[in-house]
Design an enzyme around this catalytic site. Sequence first.
Site, PDB file in Angstrom:
ATOM      1  CD  GLU A   1      -2.861  -1.433   0.495  1.00 40.25           C
ATOM      2  OE1 GLU A   1      -2.887  -0.764  -0.540  1.00 40.25           O
ATOM      3  OE2 GLU A   1      -3.740  -2.247   0.799  1.00 40.25           O
TER       4      GLU A   1
ATOM      5  CG  HIS B   1      -4.463   0.865   5.342  1.00 36.91           C
ATOM      6  ND1 HIS B   1      -5.829   0.980   5.399  1.00 36.91           N
ATOM      7  CD2 HIS B   1      -4.210  -0.195   4.537  1.00 36.91           C
ATOM      8  CE1 HIS B   1      -6.384   0.029   4.659  1.00 36.91           C
ATOM      9  NE2 HIS B   1      -5.420  -0.702   4.130  1.00 36.91           N
TER      10      HIS B   1
ATOM     11  CG  HIS C   1      -7.623  -4.295   7.007  1.00 36.49           C
ATOM     12  ND1 HIS C   1      -7.078  -5.439   6.474  1.00 36.49           N
ATOM     13  CD2 HIS C   1      -7.178  -3.279   6.226  1.00 36.49           C
ATOM     14  CE1 HIS C   1      -6.338  -5.131   5.419  1.00 36.49           C
ATOM     15  NE2 HIS C   1      -6.378  -3.824   5.259  1.00 36.49           N
TER      16      HIS C   1
ATOM     17  CE1 TYR D   1     -11.858  15.328  23.394  1.00 42.73           C
ATOM     18  CE2 TYR D   1     -14.103  14.582  23.799  1.00 42.73           C
ATOM     19  CZ  TYR D   1     -12.969  15.271  24.206  1.00 42.73           C
ATOM     20  OH  TYR D   1     -12.968  15.900  25.415  1.00 42.73           O
TER      21      TYR D   1
ATOM     22  CG  HIS E   1      -9.126  -1.881   1.790  1.00 42.20           C
ATOM     23  ND1 HIS E   1      -8.290  -1.744   0.700  1.00 42.20           N
ATOM     24  CD2 HIS E   1      -8.328  -2.320   2.792  1.00 42.20           C
ATOM     25  CE1 HIS E   1      -7.054  -2.090   1.027  1.00 42.20           C
ATOM     26  NE2 HIS E   1      -7.050  -2.434   2.296  1.00 42.20           N
TER      27      HIS E   1
END
Length: 212
Positions: free
Chosen positions: A74, A93, A95, A120, A160
């Site tokens: 990625e 990144h 999941h 927040y 994703h």
Amino acid sequence: MSTENTVREHIVRLSKSLFDRGFSVGSAGNISAAVEDGILMTPTNSCLGFLDPARLAKLDRNGNHVAGDKPSKEVFLHRAFYETRPQTGAVVHLHSTFATVLSCLTDVNPDDCIPPLTPYVVMRVGEVKLLPYLKPGDERMGGMIRELGGRHAAVLLANHGPVVTGKDIASAVYAAEELEETAKLLVLLRGAATRMLSADNVAELKAVFGGY
């Protein structure tokens, strides 16, 4: 900017914290952080819970792999954030479960898929754009990020998961955690009459606490 060895240790420590608390599983997720002469990144197919600071991938300022293990596939989306948001010091990144749930739903607002439920999420994450699905590691991800022109500190990749940036590794991790917690609340509240922060509330937060 912190020394490279310090950044390496921070990546490993915070990555393990995310893994231990279930924000990533198996070899899912990838993290990068800027150093003086390039970017450090978790290696491809590595587990965030068992990283070796000496084996983190290192890229130079032109994106060339210069040291360590091979970087995450990625890498394109990470580089795009650094190139379009000069304030970016790290990219996370994941999941993570509830943010990924939202990325799979068809009725979320693609221009603001994490609405202002709490102060927040406004202060630490901002408006989150939903980007169309591409297979993991597709170089076109970088193009989609660049098309945003640096306007978003975080995005959801359809089906994703989330990608979140921050001024440094700790800020990016905390923002990713805040996004996941807000996503959890949004999923739990689906179908219930829910009060969001008003436009005036959001403007006040941005004026007092600044950008992210």
